[in-house]
Design a protein around this motif. Structure first.
Motif, PDB file in Angstrom:
ATOM      1  N   ASP A  49       0.810  -1.216   0.000  1.00  0.00           N
ATOM      2  CA  ASP A  49       0.000   0.000   0.000  1.00  0.00           C
ATOM      3  C   ASP A  49       0.848   1.274   0.000  1.00  0.00           C
ATOM      4  N   LEU A  50       2.171   1.119   0.053  1.00  0.00           N
ATOM      5  CA  LEU A  50       3.043   2.292   0.057  1.00  0.00           C
ATOM      6  C   LEU A  50       3.060   2.978  -1.303  1.00  0.00           C
ATOM      7  N   LYS A  51       3.227   4.294  -1.269  1.00  0.00           N
ATOM      8  CA  LYS A  51       3.352   5.090  -2.485  1.00  0.00           C
ATOM      9  C   LYS A  51       4.645   5.899  -2.416  1.00  0.00           C
ATOM     10  N   PRO A  52       5.270   6.152  -3.570  1.00  0.00           N
ATOM     11  CA  PRO A  52       6.482   6.978  -3.572  1.00  0.00           C
ATOM     12  C   PRO A  52       6.225   8.321  -2.892  1.00  0.00           C
ATOM     13  N   GLY A  53       7.146   8.730  -2.031  1.00  0.00           N
ATOM     14  CA  GLY A  53       6.990   9.982  -1.300  1.00  0.00           C
ATOM     15  C   GLY A  53       6.364   9.821   0.074  1.00  0.00           C
ATOM     16  N   ASP A  54       5.958   8.604   0.424  1.00  0.00           N
ATOM     17  CA  ASP A  54       5.378   8.379   1.749  1.00  0.00           C
ATOM     18  C   ASP A  54       6.445   8.546   2.833  1.00  0.00           C
ATOM     19  N   HIS A  55       6.052   9.149   3.935  1.00  0.00           N
ATOM     20  CA  HIS A  55       6.886   9.261   5.142  1.00  0.00           C
ATOM     21  C   HIS A  55       6.568   8.033   5.988  1.00  0.00           C
ATOM     22  N   ILE A  56       7.534   7.160   6.151  1.00  0.00           N
ATOM     23  CA  ILE A  56       7.310   5.927   6.896  1.00  0.00           C
ATOM     24  C   ILE A  56       8.199   5.896   8.133  1.00  0.00           C
ATOM     25  N   TYR A  57       7.856   5.033   9.072  1.00  0.00           N
ATOM     26  CA  TYR A  57       8.670   4.893  10.277  1.00  0.00           C
ATOM     27  C   TYR A  57       8.483   3.508  10.877  1.00  0.00           C
ATOM     28  N   SER A  58       9.383   3.165  11.775  1.00  0.00           N
ATOM     29  CA  SER A  58       9.337   1.884  12.455  1.00  0.00           C
ATOM     30  C   SER A  58       9.871   2.068  13.872  1.00  0.00           C
ATOM     31  N   TYR A  59       9.278   1.367  14.819  1.00  0.00           N
ATOM     32  CA  TYR A  59       9.701   1.504  16.215  1.00  0.00           C
ATOM     33  C   TYR A  59      10.917   0.627  16.511  1.00  0.00           C
ATOM     34  N   ARG A  60      11.718   1.108  17.443  1.00  0.00           N
ATOM     35  CA  ARG A  60      12.920   0.413  17.876  1.00  0.00           C
ATOM     36  C   ARG A  60      12.846   0.152  19.383  1.00  0.00           C
ATOM     37  N   LEU A  61      13.576  -0.859  19.820  1.00  0.00           N
ATOM     38  CA  LEU A  61      13.779  -1.149  21.243  1.00  0.00           C
ATOM     39  C   LEU A  61      12.464  -1.105  22.030  1.00  0.00           C
ATOM     40  N   ALA A  62      11.557  -2.028  21.709  1.00  0.00           N
ATOM     41  CA  ALA A  62      10.285  -2.155  22.421  1.00  0.00           C
ATOM     42  C   ALA A  62       9.488  -0.850  22.425  1.00  0.00           C
ATOM     43  N   TYR A  63       9.417  -0.204  21.258  1.00  0.00           N
ATOM     44  CA  TYR A  63       8.620   1.017  21.064  1.00  0.00           C
ATOM     45  C   TYR A  63       9.144   2.214  21.845  1.00  0.00           C
ATOM     46  N   THR A  64      10.427   2.190  22.216  1.00  0.00           N
ATOM     47  CA  THR A  64      10.996   3.317  22.947  1.00  0.00           C
ATOM     48  C   THR A  64      11.088   4.553  22.060  1.00  0.00           C
ATOM     49  N   TYR A  65      11.506   4.380  20.832  1.00  0.00           N
ATOM     50  CA  TYR A  65      11.604   5.498  19.894  1.00  0.00           C
ATOM     51  C   TYR A  65      11.357   4.966  18.492  1.00  0.00           C
ATOM     52  N   SER A  66      11.224   5.858  17.518  1.00  0.00           N
ATOM     53  CA  SER A  66      10.952   5.431  16.143  1.00  0.00           C
ATOM     54  C   SER A  66      11.971   6.030  15.182  1.00  0.00           C
ATOM     55  N   HIS A  67      12.222   5.290  14.105  1.00  0.00           N
ATOM     56  CA  HIS A  67      13.138   5.747  13.060  1.00  0.00           C
ATOM     57  C   HIS A  67      12.318   6.059  11.808  1.00  0.00           C
ATOM     58  N   HIS A  68      12.619   7.220  11.161  1.00  0.00           N
ATOM     59  CA  HIS A  68      11.792   7.739  10.072  1.00  0.00           C
ATOM     60  C   HIS A  68      12.557   7.849   8.766  1.00  0.00           C
ATOM     61  N   GLY A  69      11.834   7.774   7.654  1.00  0.00           N
ATOM     62  CA  GLY A  69      12.454   7.945   6.354  1.00  0.00           C
ATOM     63  C   GLY A  69      11.415   8.209   5.275  1.00  0.00           C
ATOM     64  N   ILE A  70      11.881   8.396   4.054  1.00  0.00           N
ATOM     65  CA  ILE A  70      11.009   8.643   2.908  1.00  0.00           C
ATOM     66  C   ILE A  70      11.102   7.448   1.956  1.00  0.00           C
ATOM     67  N   GLY A  97      11.465  -4.359  12.504  1.00  0.00           N
ATOM     68  CA  GLY A  97      10.258  -3.772  13.081  1.00  0.00           C
ATOM     69  C   GLY A  97       9.095  -3.730  12.103  1.00  0.00           C
ATOM     70  N   ASP A  98       7.949  -3.324  12.590  1.00  0.00           N
ATOM     71  CA  ASP A  98       6.758  -3.176  11.759  1.00  0.00           C
ATOM     72  C   ASP A  98       6.812  -1.863  10.981  1.00  0.00           C
ATOM     73  N   LEU A  99       5.992  -1.779   9.948  1.00  0.00           N
ATOM     74  CA  LEU A  99       5.970  -0.615   9.059  1.00  0.00           C
ATOM     75  C   LEU A  99       4.777   0.279   9.374  1.00  0.00           C
ATOM     76  N   TYR A 100       5.036   1.590   9.534  1.00  0.00           N
ATOM     77  CA  TYR A 100       3.991   2.573   9.799  1.00  0.00           C
ATOM     78  C   TYR A 100       4.127   3.742   8.827  1.00  0.00           C
ATOM     79  N   ARG A 101       3.007   4.414   8.551  1.00  0.00           N
ATOM     80  CA  ARG A 101       3.027   5.584   7.677  1.00  0.00           C
ATOM     81  C   ARG A 101       2.565   6.821   8.456  1.00  0.00           C
ATOM     82  N   TYR A 102       3.373   7.859   8.385  1.00  0.00           N
ATOM     83  CA  TYR A 102       3.105   9.147   9.042  1.00  0.00           C
ATOM     84  C   TYR A 102       1.934   9.828   8.336  1.00  0.00           C
TER      85      TYR A 102
END
Length: 243
Positions: free
Chosen positions: A12-33, A98-103
Motif C-alpha cells: 500500500d506504500l506510495k512513492p513519497g510516503d513518510h514511513i517509520y518503524s519503532y525500535r527497542l520495544a517502542y521506545t523510539y521510532s526511526h523515520h524515512g522517505i 520492526g513493523d511498518l507505519y506511515r506518518y
C-alpha cells in the motif's frame, strides 16, 4: 490508519510516503522517505545508532537489533545500511525487523491531540510526490547537517522532505520532531508530579489533589505537543535547494 495505529502494508506504500518503524520495544521510532521499488532514504547515525546519545545506550540498542555480519552485507544495499548521514537502503534494512507505519499529514487538531504519542502525524500538509522525492535525493547528495537527537534527527529530515519546512536554529530551540516534543512534554509532566509529591509530607493530602493535578498536567502535555507541531509553529523557514 487511524487514531489507534498507523500500521500499513508494504503493497500500500506510495512513492513519497513518510514511513517509520519503532525500535527497542517502542521506545523510539526511526523515520524515512519511501522512494520506490523497496528503497528508503533516511537520516541516521549509523546502524542502530539513530538516537545518537553518544552514551552506552547506543551500544545497547545497536546490539539489540538484527543486522548483517560484516562479512555478509545486505545483498540489496551492501554496507550502505551501516553508514552515517543521509543514506539510501532497502526497506528491510530500514525496518531492522520492526513493523511498518506511515506518518499522517494534514490531520485535524482533534485528531492530533487524540494521538497521544508524538511522531505519528502532523497538522502540516504534504507537498507533491515529485517535490518530496526531489528533496530526499537532494539531501542524499548534499547531506542534512549534523545529527542531533533533539534538534536535527530522522523525523526532522522526513518532515522537511514532505513540507519543505525547517525550524530556524536557535541556542535553546528544538527541531520539528514530534517524538522529541513528546519526550520534552512528558519529562515536564513527570518533573512536576515528582516535585509535588516531594513537597507534601502527607500521602493523603497528595492523593486528594492528585486528580486535579493529573488533568492539569495532561492538558500541559497536549499543549506542549501542539505548539511544537511543524504545522502550527511560526519559527520555520522554507528550505531552498541550491545545487
Amino acid at each position: 490508519m487511524g487514531v489507534l495505529t498507523n500500521k500499513v502494508k508494504r503493497e500500500d506504500l506510495k512513492p513519497g510516503d513518510h514511513i517509520y518503524s519503532y525500535r527497542l520495544a517502542y521506545t523510539y521510532s526511526h523515520h524515512g522517505i519511501y522512494v520506490d521499488k523497496g528503497k528508503v532514504i533516511h537520516f541516521t547515525r549509523g546502524e542502530g545508532q539513530e538516537i545518537g546519545t553518544e552514551t552506552g545506550l547506543d551500544h545497547i540498542i545497536w546490539s539489540s537489533l538484527p543486522r548483517h555480519p560484516l562479512d555478509n552485507p545486505c545483498p540489496l544495499c551492501s554496507d550502505e545500511s551501516r553508514s552515517d548521514g543521509v543514506i539510501s537502503s532497502c526497506i528491510d534494512c530500514f525496518l531492522s525487523g520492526g513493523d511498518l507505519y506511515r506518518y499522517e499529514y494534514g490531520v485535524t487538531r482533534a485528531f492530533f491531540i487524540a494521538k497521544a504519542r508524538g511522531g505519528t502525524c502532523t497538522l502540516a500538509s504534504s507537498e507533491s510526490e515529485i517535490q518530496v522525492i526531489h528533496r530526499a535525493f537532494y539531501f542524499l547528495r548534499k547531506g542534512f547537517g549534523v545529527y542531533d537527537v533533539m534538534k536535527n534527527n530522522c523525523e526532522d529530515f522526513a518532515l522537511c522532505c514532505k513540507t519543505g519546512l525547517k525550524v530556524i536554529p536557535t541556542v535553546n530551540g528544538g527541531g520539528q520532531s514530534g517524538q522529541a516534543a513528546t519526550f520534552q512534554a512528558a519529562a515536564g509532566v513527570i518533573l512536576s508530579v515528582s516535585i509535588a509529591f516531594l513537597a507534601r509530607s502527607s500521602p493523603v493530602g497528595y492523593a486528594a489533589s492528585g486528580a486535579a493535578r493529573l488533568v492539569t498536567n495532561c492538558g500541559a502535555y497536549c499543549v506542549k505537543r501542539y505548539v511544537n507541531d511543524i504545522g502550527v509553529r511560526r519559527d520555520v523557514v522554507k528550505v531552498v535547494l541550491e545545487e
